[in-house]
Scaffold this active site. Sequence first.
Site, PDB file in Angstrom:
ATOM      1  N   HIS A 155     -31.788  45.244  63.664  1.00 49.06           N
ATOM      2  CA  HIS A 155     -30.567  44.797  63.273  1.00 49.06           C
ATOM      3  C   HIS A 155     -30.806  43.267  62.345  1.00 49.06           C
ATOM      4  CE1 HIS A 155     -28.537  47.109  65.821  1.00 49.06           C
ATOM      5  NE2 HIS A 155     -27.474  46.962  65.453  1.00 49.06           N
ATOM      6  N   GLU A 170     -23.304  43.674  64.055  1.00 47.24           N
ATOM      7  CA  GLU A 170     -22.359  44.823  64.130  1.00 47.24           C
ATOM      8  C   GLU A 170     -21.209  44.614  63.939  1.00 47.24           C
ATOM      9  OE1 GLU A 170     -23.122  48.282  65.742  1.00 47.24           O
ATOM     10  OE2 GLU A 170     -25.037  47.820  65.317  1.00 47.24           O
ATOM     11  N   CYS A 223     -36.566  43.316  66.173  1.00 46.83           N
ATOM     12  CA  CYS A 223     -34.940  44.010  66.273  1.00 46.83           C
ATOM     13  C   CYS A 223     -34.632  44.675  64.807  1.00 46.83           C
ATOM     14  CB  CYS A 223     -34.082  43.374  66.941  1.00 46.83           C
ATOM     15  SG  CYS A 223     -32.211  44.273  67.043  1.00 46.83           S
ATOM     16  N   CYS A 235     -35.659  51.882  66.786  1.00 40.37           N
ATOM     17  CA  CYS A 235     -35.092  50.825  67.440  1.00 40.37           C
ATOM     18  C   CYS A 235     -36.139  50.306  68.338  1.00 40.37           C
ATOM     19  CB  CYS A 235     -33.964  51.583  68.331  1.00 40.37           C
ATOM     20  SG  CYS A 235     -32.957  50.502  69.465  1.00 40.37           S
ATOM     21  N   ASP A 288     -31.369  55.200  65.990  1.00 40.82           N
ATOM     22  CA  ASP A 288     -31.199  54.125  66.394  1.00 40.82           C
ATOM     23  C   ASP A 288     -29.941  53.620  67.352  1.00 40.82           C
ATOM     24  OD1 ASP A 288     -31.341  51.127  66.737  1.00 40.82           O
ATOM     25  OD2 ASP A 288     -29.878  50.575  65.266  1.00 40.82           O
ATOM     26  N   SER A 289     -29.969  52.870  68.155  1.00 34.68           N
ATOM     27  CA  SER A 289     -28.699  52.615  69.089  1.00 34.68           C
ATOM     28  C   SER A 289     -27.507  52.010  67.896  1.00 34.68           C
ATOM     29  CB  SER A 289     -28.763  51.340  69.757  1.00 34.68           C
ATOM     30  OG  SER A 289     -28.915  50.249  69.153  1.00 34.68           O
TER      31      SER A 289
HETATM   32  N1  DGL Z   1     -31.521  47.838  66.828  1.00 35.82           N
HETATM   33  C1  DGL Z   1     -31.890  47.844  68.316  1.00 35.82           C
HETATM   34  C2  DGL Z   1     -33.484  47.351  68.208  1.00 35.82           C
HETATM   35  O1  DGL Z   1     -34.214  47.086  67.105  1.00 35.82           O
HETATM   36  C3  DGL Z   1     -31.353  46.832  69.180  1.00 35.82           C
HETATM   37  C4  DGL Z   1     -29.905  46.957  69.209  1.00 35.82           C
HETATM   38  C5  DGL Z   1     -29.181  47.074  70.566  1.00 35.82           C
HETATM   39  O2  DGL Z   1     -29.418  46.193  71.333  1.00 35.82           O
HETATM   40  O3  DGL Z   1     -28.857  48.228  70.801  1.00 35.82           O
HETATM   41  O4  DGL Z   1     -33.958  46.735  69.272  1.00 35.82           O
END
Ligand code: DGL
Length: 276
Positions: A196, A160, A194, A75, A12-13
Amino acid sequence: MLTTNGPIGVFDSGYGGLTILNKFRELLPQYDYIYLGDNARTPYGTRSFEVVYDFTLQAVRKLFELGCPLVILACNTASAKALRSIQQNDLPYIDPTRRVLGVIRPTVECIGELTKSRHIGLLATAGTVRSESYPLEIKKLYPDIQVTGVPCPLWVPLVENNEFNSPGADYFVKKYIDLLLDKDPDIDTIILGCTHYPLLIEKIKQFTPPHIRLIAQGEYVGNSLKDYLSRHPEMKSRLTVNRSCEFLTTESVEKFKESAAIFLHQEVHVRSIVLE
Ligand code: DGL
């Protein structure tokens, strides 16, 4: 071609993919995992196609180097912008026996049975919404479903920065939900597109009418991986089974440990790495 046995790589990012990793470890605890968070370069959601593709390919190569036969892009932004190119253009040259899978298809597959109104909402990063990956995938499987997406650029920073439970989060959570339901009042199911966003789910519920179903991806992606492995014994046999989990970050070890504590409720072994 030399076949490698090794852990499942989860990328993931940032920290969001930990919500997916947690589900994998719950549903498939026997396997070894390596989690890689590109925390130094997060968020990806506002970056261009080319940059997300380059960064994601670097991460996949690193996880391959570390012996992962299978990598999951946990991600949505990376799955939307990089997965197809990596699968079609890069994998055949790097190693056609390894696999890279994403989180969008498994999420979309469950949708058909969940919506009655056939109106779906998507809350995701700007990159995921703009890529149109969700509506395109949904149209392939369920042509009668209408998809409306709204980008939520402030939700990843709220998570975050550990502000997802703060009163300040209320304004931005409500804002994007209202925007979505104004665009299409017939929505009865919302995809949290997403990784997150499950951290914000209590707040999201607070501002969403109770008849609307919220889809957090972990469970669907976890079950889909389970199903994939049962259908691919050649891959399953290459996965090592010592129940270990290693964490890699492009940020500092201390920063990762501190922030990852939001997602993980245990002491973890973390290593800092460079992606290039
Ligand atoms: N967790 C990432 C996703 O599912 C996005 C977070 C980011 O913008 O880096 O899209």
